[in-house]
Design an enzyme around this catalytic site. Structure first.
Site, PDB file in Angstrom:
ATOM      1  CG  HIS A 183      73.726  20.066 -59.992  1.00 25.96           C
ATOM      2  ND1 HIS A 183      74.317  21.168 -59.431  1.00 25.96           N
ATOM      3  CD2 HIS A 183      74.157  19.001 -59.269  1.00 25.96           C
ATOM      4  CE1 HIS A 183      75.078  20.786 -58.422  1.00 25.96           C
ATOM      5  NE2 HIS A 183      74.992  19.485 -58.296  1.00 25.96           N
ATOM      6  CG  HIS A 245      72.314  22.069 -54.352  1.00 28.30           C
ATOM      7  ND1 HIS A 245      71.860  22.398 -55.614  1.00 28.30           N
ATOM      8  CD2 HIS A 245      73.656  22.263 -54.378  1.00 28.30           C
ATOM      9  CE1 HIS A 245      72.892  22.787 -56.355  1.00 28.30           C
ATOM     10  NE2 HIS A 245      73.980  22.720 -55.635  1.00 28.30           N
ATOM     11  CE  LYS A 350      81.040  13.402 -54.350  1.00 29.33           C
ATOM     12  NZ  LYS A 350      80.574  14.785 -54.126  1.00 29.33           N
TER      13      LYS A 350
END
Length: 493
Positions: A183, A245, A350
């Protein structure tokens, strides 16, 4: 709130999701399909069929789906009429897809009359089941000429198991109908790297070892296990984030100019990057890889437990929750340029970002040499591209000041960035594989990562402890210091 440019509707399709009661389906897949339906891209006569072992009927599964949409989609995006219309498209079949004697007739009944439609089979299950599900779909006549099968990561746990998954699925589906999803490739900011590099001649000419000193790629999470202890403890940060990723981001940053934007042209160049990575193994891990596991600390202003205390049984574990490594690409363009990859849990922020550090200039008209510019591509949150430049300070003389050339990839107050799964799920319907991972790409990534895993097995020390709420173990800083480099947060400090 508006969205991006409206998209053309796709043809009517049937979407069958295996693992339909799981977290991924509820948190990502159903919300993604709803959003595309609400924007008018999904025809109302399409069918979304969830399958899992739970004994549910359509009504009870739709209730679960409705709750998921309420939880994971903002109120400003939800419209009661559209939610109701979307849920009318949703069906459920109680079925264990890995068993040949399951309720396949129930699935056949739901899909009746759609033999000419595109069929997408989305496998949101354990990878060990992929081969058996693919065999049943083909053997029981569900695969058509217009079928695609979507495989969630991870594709295996090392090179050997990845090859087995690819072979098992490949016996029943041709490669051009297998869509391995990562993704991160669906994120706007990652796709924008291609435009940034190849649509700007100035940057393209500077994109090599003569101008670039090093590159940092970071994916940091503030959370701990979030109830995923069983999965994560068998995976760890290297398998969970680096192998897929961050290596995918690396390939987009480092690849040569593709011949075109066609899927195979893009993926050919990405494979060339992966196969050009200098090997890391037990002989050089100490100088090139740092790994850690968080202990108790403070995160988000709250005391949080250690990784081991978050595990279901609290037993000792050598699983890494943090990895930093130095990758080198053995090509003329990147000779001598380190790529520092880093991912960890219980970090102070984050964020996912790419930092391209350009080389410092020579002393000149303005006195001492200036530090090299630092291009920062923020993937999340608040997607943006920043590049500091020196300009003349207003007033007399030639005093300089640093300003940021800033580009927000859309105004979040006016434009909703589509979730990465939205585009990828509909790309599978359209048969557009450019943002999916090819078989040789998957295996090339595992070929590089597997020797690191093997080297760790022989290492009796295990991961280094780091306090939750910090940027990882001391060895992560030492990894860069040996080359005179520093992580971007240390430079800023």
């Amino acid at each position: 709130m508006s969205t991006q440019t409206p998209l053309e509707p796709v043809d009517t399709f049937d979407y069958v999701i295996f693992g339909a009661t799981g977290d991924l389906t509820m948190r990502k897949l159903l919300p993604a399909l709803y959003r595309r339906f609400a924007e008018g891209q999904v025809p109302a006569d399409s069918r979304i069929v969830g399958t899992a072992r739970s004994a549910l009927d359509d009504a009870s599964y739709r209730d679960r789906a409705r709750k998921a949409l309420v939880e994971f989609i903002g109120a400003d995006e939800r419209n009661d009429d559209k939610v109701n219309a979307f849920l009318e498209m949703v069906h459920y079949v109680s079925l264990n897809g890995a068993e040949s004697d399951g309720n396949w007739d129930g699935l056949r009944d739901v899909l009746a009359g759609g033999e000419d439609r595109v069929r997408v089979f989305y496998l949101a299950t354990a990878p060990a089941l992929y081969g058996a599900i693919a065999a049943n779909l083909a053997g029981k006549g569900f695969r058509t000429e217009a079928s695609r099968i979507v495989l969630e990561k991870p594709i295996g746990t090392d090179l050997e198991t990845a090859r087995k998954v690819n072979e098992d699925v490949g016996r029943h589906f041709p490669e051009n109908s297998i869509f391995r999803i990562d993704h991160y490739l669906g994120k706007e900011a990652v796709q924008n790297i291609i435009a940034l590099r190849f649509a700007n001649p100035m940057l393209e000419r500077m994109w090599d070892s003569e101008s670039i000193e090093y590159v940092q790629i970071t994916a940091a999470e503030t959370v701990g296990l979030e109830g995923r202890g069983g999965y994560y403890d068998g995976s760890g940060a290297l398998r969970d984030m680096i192998q897929n990723h961050l290596l995918q981001v690396l390939t987009v940053v480092a690849m040569e100019r593709p011949a075109s934007l066609d899927a195979d042209a893009l993926r050919d160049e990405k494979v060339r990057v992966l196969t050009s990575l200098k090997p890391l193994d037990r002989d050089n891990l100490g100088a090139n890889v740092a790994r850690g596991q968080y202990v108790g600390g403070t995160s988000g202003g709250k005391d949080v437990p250690s990784y081991r205390d978050e595990l279901p049984d609290g037993t000792p574990s050598r699983t890494e929750t943090f990895v930093a490594l130095k990758a080198e690409i053995d090509t003329p363009r990147w000779k001598g340029v380190p790529f520092y990859l880093r991912s960890g849990k219980r970090m102070p922020q984050k964020l996912t970002e790419i930092v391209v550090q350009f080389r410092a200039g020579e002393p000149g008209l303005f006195g001492e040499s200036r530090p090299g510019s630092r291009l920062v591509i923020r993937v999340q949150p608040n997607e943006s591209v920043t590049l500091p430049l020196f300009v003349k300070h207003p007033g007399n003389g030639f005093g300089l000041e640093e300003v940021d050339a800033l580009s927000k990839l859309g105004d979040p107050a006016r434009v909703r960035f589509r979730d990465s799964y939205e585009g990828l799920m509909l790309d599978a319907v359209k048969g557009s594989p450019a943002l999916f991972v090819r078989k040789d790409e998957t295996e090339a990534a595992w070929r590089w990562v597997t020797p690191i895993l093997e080297g760790w097995r022989d290492d009796q020390q295990g991961p280094e402890a780091y306090e939750a709420g910090t940027w990882g173990p001391a060895s992560a800083r030492a990894l860069l210091e040996q080359a005179g480099h520093a992580w971007v947060e240390d430079i800023a400090a």
